[in-house]
Structures are given as structure tokens and as C-alpha cells.
Design an enzyme around this catalytic site. Structure first.
Site, PDB file in Angstrom:
ATOM      1  N   TRP A 114      32.675 -42.923 -14.164  1.00  0.00           N
ATOM      2  CA  TRP A 114      33.695 -43.969 -14.155  1.00  0.00           C
ATOM      3  C   TRP A 114      33.131 -45.341 -14.471  1.00  0.00           C
ATOM      4  O   TRP A 114      33.741 -46.120 -15.224  1.00  0.00           O
ATOM      5  CB  TRP A 114      34.474 -43.965 -12.836  1.00  0.00           C
ATOM      6  CG  TRP A 114      35.379 -42.772 -12.781  1.00  0.00           C
ATOM      7  CD1 TRP A 114      35.265 -41.684 -11.965  1.00  0.00           C
ATOM      8  CD2 TRP A 114      36.517 -42.509 -13.631  1.00  0.00           C
ATOM      9  NE1 TRP A 114      36.257 -40.767 -12.249  1.00  0.00           N
ATOM     10  CE2 TRP A 114      37.033 -41.242 -13.260  1.00  0.00           C
ATOM     11  CE3 TRP A 114      37.139 -43.198 -14.671  1.00  0.00           C
ATOM     12  CZ2 TRP A 114      38.146 -40.677 -13.886  1.00  0.00           C
ATOM     13  CZ3 TRP A 114      38.249 -42.635 -15.292  1.00  0.00           C
ATOM     14  CH2 TRP A 114      38.734 -41.387 -14.900  1.00  0.00           C
ATOM     15  N   ASP A 185      34.709 -51.476  -8.525  1.00  0.00           N
ATOM     16  CA  ASP A 185      35.680 -50.382  -8.541  1.00  0.00           C
ATOM     17  C   ASP A 185      35.485 -49.593  -7.244  1.00  0.00           C
ATOM     18  O   ASP A 185      34.497 -48.890  -7.079  1.00  0.00           O
ATOM     19  CB  ASP A 185      35.412 -49.491  -9.768  1.00  0.00           C
ATOM     20  CG  ASP A 185      36.345 -48.285  -9.817  1.00  0.00           C
ATOM     21  OD1 ASP A 185      37.190 -48.126  -8.908  1.00  0.00           O
ATOM     22  OD2 ASP A 185      36.216 -47.492 -10.781  1.00  0.00           O
ATOM     23  N   LYS A 209      43.898 -42.121  -4.022  1.00  0.00           N
ATOM     24  CA  LYS A 209      42.850 -41.386  -3.308  1.00  0.00           C
ATOM     25  C   LYS A 209      43.076 -41.459  -1.791  1.00  0.00           C
ATOM     26  O   LYS A 209      43.235 -40.455  -1.136  1.00  0.00           O
ATOM     27  CB  LYS A 209      41.468 -41.982  -3.619  1.00  0.00           C
ATOM     28  CG  LYS A 209      41.113 -42.008  -5.089  1.00  0.00           C
ATOM     29  CD  LYS A 209      40.459 -40.725  -5.515  1.00  0.00           C
ATOM     30  CE  LYS A 209      39.785 -40.861  -6.857  1.00  0.00           C
ATOM     31  NZ  LYS A 209      40.661 -40.554  -8.007  1.00  0.00           N
TER      32      LYS A 209
HETATM   33  N1  PMP Z   1      37.501 -45.231 -11.038  1.00  0.00           N
HETATM   34  C1  PMP Z   1      37.230 -44.200 -10.218  1.00  0.00           C
HETATM   35  C2  PMP Z   1      36.091 -44.331  -9.249  1.00  0.00           C
HETATM   36  C3  PMP Z   1      37.981 -43.021 -10.291  1.00  0.00           C
HETATM   37  O1  PMP Z   1      37.701 -42.007  -9.480  1.00  0.00           O
HETATM   38  C4  PMP Z   1      39.027 -42.921 -11.249  1.00  0.00           C
HETATM   39  C5  PMP Z   1      39.891 -41.689 -11.396  1.00  0.00           C
HETATM   40  N2  PMP Z   1      39.746 -40.699 -10.542  1.00  0.00           N
HETATM   41  C6  PMP Z   1      39.281 -44.035 -12.077  1.00  0.00           C
HETATM   42  C7  PMP Z   1      38.499 -45.164 -11.944  1.00  0.00           C
HETATM   43  C8  PMP Z   1      40.418 -44.021 -13.086  1.00  0.00           C
HETATM   44  O2  PMP Z   1      41.589 -44.205 -12.369  1.00  0.00           O
HETATM   45  P1  PMP Z   1      43.054 -44.212 -12.990  1.00  0.00           P
HETATM   46  O3  PMP Z   1      43.372 -42.793 -13.350  1.00  0.00           O
HETATM   47  O4  PMP Z   1      43.910 -44.731 -11.884  1.00  0.00           O
HETATM   48  O5  PMP Z   1      43.063 -45.110 -14.150  1.00  0.00           O
END
Ligand code: PMP
Length: 375
Positions: A114, A185, A209
Site C-alpha cells: 500500500w 496511512d 477495517k
Molecule cells: N491503505 C491500506 C493500508 C489498505 O489496507 C488499503 C486497502 N485495503 C488501502 C490503503 C486502499 O484503500 P481503499 O480501497 O479504501 O482505497
């Protein structure tokens, strides 16, 4: 469909769901949400049709914000925003709004799937993205120590991901970046434990989450960072528009925000705050890591010990056939969502806030039993 066939038609509240992408909600919240679909208590209106210009919408936003401020002791110089577009939109909004130094210099840490995505978005907007540490060569198996990276004092900000959901890595502290604003993040760990917002310029986390249902992303931003936002950012993507309008610049996902309200009430009133939540989360993770450590590498933990995530426990078995069998047998026992992320394979057991200790205990016992039968 597969799940209902293999788990003897148990309903969702009777299963232990270890899925990593979309987490869990407490049973009491699901029941309150069910009620609110018909009627928000004392309001005679469904939570699905609350008008965004109504006082009720304002009240829902205000109480949710206040609960977050209480849970995290957020001071007045930080704004709490409820945005859409998931954590992924923040990957783009951060550089658009905050990459404000003359030479566009920004620092990023690449610690997994990520944070790497965040880098890719920043590189579209800036030719001066400096990767101050990367775990790529080590297959993203650990987080860095403070001695391993150097912050550029002229960078507009430093970005990192505190908990890598795919690889199951987590920082124990936070990177001290001095005067350079720190952006984080926190999607996987937000509200799983206390943290000091004063160490950050901006923190974001999508809801799905630990804090609600997909559709809303919480952004907490320090006021002074709004000062230098360039004037050519489209209004909808400009943090100032959302601050100015109190998160109703456009129609907010009010039902998703209502779920966050219910979860924050649950954290405050039923769980007794984030310290208690953290104690429970640590205990749940310890059970699974114990099964891994006692297995003499039958279960191979992906993360180095000092980078282990207490939220996403990632491991592999001696073969992919055994992994498939593990996932299938676990499903028949009512433990679902254990398959690893598509980019890594293996097994991932996510232990988001509402997962009870009984879920971890059941998985630990199953891991021990599965090993005895298949070694
Ligand atoms: N950052 C993290 C740490 C994630 O786990 C995720 C998706 N599981 C994301 C970003 C992307 O999130 P989104 O699908 O809400 O854009």
C-alpha cells in the site's frame, strides 16, 4: 455463495471473519444499524435518507467528530474530515494539496504494497519523490529502524504507512521527522490503539477495517498545512473546501458516517476507550504468533518478529496445496476470509477490533491441530 455451502448455513454473526480488505462490525452496531435503516431512534427517519443539509445530518457529523476527538484527544488545531474515495484518493490528494515546496520535494517510505501505491500516485504529481527507505529488496518483511533513513529537511512532508495490511507489518512507534510534517496511512490500525496526533501533520484511514462500513474516509489534518495549498487544485479535491463546509461540500455518505458514529459510541461506552481495545488486540495477536513460533516453521511468519502486526497476521504453510486445505477446513469450522492478499498468497488472519478473543483461540487450536495432522 461458497461460504454458505461450506459453513452449514451459519449466519454472518455466527462466523469468525478474518478477511483483510473489509473488516468487522460489532454485533450490537449491526443490530443498531438494522434498526436505523427503519428509523433512527427518536428521529422518525431512516438513516438511509437523511438530507445532508438537515440539522440531523449536522448532529450525526458533529457527534461522530466529537467522539473521535475524545477517543484520540484531538486538539482544536486539527480538523476532522469525512471524505469519500477511500484511502486511495488520499494517495492523490496529499501530493496535490501538500506538495508545496518550490522543488516539489517529498519523502516517502516504501514498506509494502500500500505505501508503494501511495508513491506511484505522488510520482505522477512530483518529479522529486525521494524514497528514504524501501523494504522491497527484503520482500517487505520488516519496517525500518530510525537509524536507516534520513529525512530531507526541505521536503514538504514525509509519508509512511503505519500498518501494512498485505504483508502484516506494523511500526511500533512513529518516525520522528522533526519539523517536516508527517503524513500517515493508518487504514489498518486506526482506532485499534491510542496514538498522539500531535506527532502528525495528517492522518487518514478508510472506515472499512475498524471503524465502520466502506464509503467514508477519515482525514485528520493540522490547520497550518492548509495555508500553502496551491490555488489550481480542483475544489472537490482541495482539503480547504471540506474544512470550510464541515464535510458537506458535496453530499456525504451519511449512512456510512452513521455507522462510524455507532462504532465510536461502542468504543467509548462498551470498550472503555482505545487503551482497553489495544490490550485485547495484543492478546488476540499473541495467540496466533504463539502458534507460529511453536510450529518450528510449519507455519512461516512473513514479518520479522519486531515488525509483526497485531492486526494482520500473515504466514505461509509448506505448500500451496496445504494452504488451500487449511483455508477449506477452517471454513467448514466457521472461520472465513483466511486467504492471503492476491499479491502475496499464503494465509492472512486479520484481527480487527470486533474480532473476539474466542475467534483467535479457535484459530490457534485449529492451527495446532492442523499441524499435527499434516506434518
Ligand atoms: N491503505 C491500506 C493500508 C489498505 O489496507 C488499503 C486497502 N485495503 C488501502 C490503503 C486502499 O484503500 P481503499 O480501497 O479504501 O482505497
Amino acid at each position: 455463495m461458497l461460504i454458505t455451502q461450506t459453513t452449514n448455513n451459519l449466519n454472518s454473526l455466527q462466523l469468525y471473519n478474518f478477511a483483510g480488505g473489509v473488516g468487522l462490525l460489532p454485533e450490537s452496531v449491526i443490530r443498531e444499524a438494522q434498526q436505523a435503516v427503519l428509523n433512527i431512534p427518536d428521529c422518525q427517519i431512516s438513516a438511509l435518507v437523511v438530507n445532508h443539509r438537515s440539522q440531523l445530518c449536522r448532529d450525526i457529523l458533529d457527534e461522530t467528530e466529537q467522539n473521535l476527538r475524545t477517543l484520540l484527544s484531538i486538539p482544536e488545531n486539527y480538523h476532522v474530515l469525512f471524505l469519500q474515495g477511500g484511502a486511495s484518493l488520499q494517495f492523490a490528494m496529499m501530493p496535490m494539496n501538500l506538495c508545496t515546496k518550490k522543488n516539489n520535494a517529498v519523502d516517502y517510505m516504501t514498506t509494502g504494497y500500500w505505501s508503494n501505491k501511495a508513491v506511484k500516485e505522488a510520482e505522477i504529481l512530483s518529479k522529486n519523490v525521494n524514497i528514504i527507505w524501501s523494504g522491497k529488496d527484503q520482500h517487505f518483511t520488516r519496517m525500518p529502524n530510525a537509524s536507516e533513513y534520513q529525512i530531507n529537511p526541505d521536503a514538504a512532508y514525509v509519508h509512511y504507512c503505519s500498518c501494512e495490511t498485505v504483508e502484516g507489518l506494523q511500526f511500533t512507534g512513529y518516525p520522528d521527522t522533526g519539523k517536516v510534517p508527517l503524513l500517515c496511512d493508518m487504514s489498518s490500525e486506526f482506532l485499534t490503539k491510542p496514538f498522539d496526533i500531535n506527532n502528525y501533520g495528517l492522518v487518514y484511514a478508510h472506515a472499512q477495517k475498524n471503524i465502520g462500513a466502506a464509503g467514508v474516509t477519515i482525514v485528520i489534518i493540522r490547520d497550518d498545512l492548509l495555508q500553502d495549498i496551491p490555488h489550481d487544485v480542483p475544489e472537490i479535491l482541495d482539503y480547504r473546501s471540506h474544512v470550510k463546509m464541515g464535510s458537506i461540500y458535496n453530499t456525504p455518505p451519511i449512512f456510512a458516517i452513521y455507522i462510524v458514529l455507532l462504532v465510536t459510541r461502542w468504543l467509548l461506552n462498551d470498550m472503555g476507550g482505545l487503551h482497553n481495545m489495544n490490550v485485547q488486540n495484543q492478546a488476540k495477536a499473541a495467540l496466533l504468533y504463539q502458534a507460529i513460533d511453536d510450529s518450528e516453521d510449519f507455519y512461516h511468519g512473513h514479518a520479522h518478529k519486531n515488525s509483526r502486526s497485531i492486526i494482520n497476521v500473515v504466514f505461509s504453510l509448506p505448500s500451496s496445496d496445504l494452504e488451500k486445505q487449511f483455508i477449506k477446513e477452517a471454513e467448514t469450522l466457521g472461520m472465513i476470509g483466511l486467504d492471503g492478499h492476491r499479491s502475496l498468497g499464503g494465509i492472512r488472519a486479520s484481527l480487527y477490533n470486533p474480532m473476539p478473543i474466542e475467534g483467535s483461540l479457535k484459530l490457534q487450536k485449529f492451527m495446532q491441530d492442523f499441524q499435527i495432522r499434516n506434518q
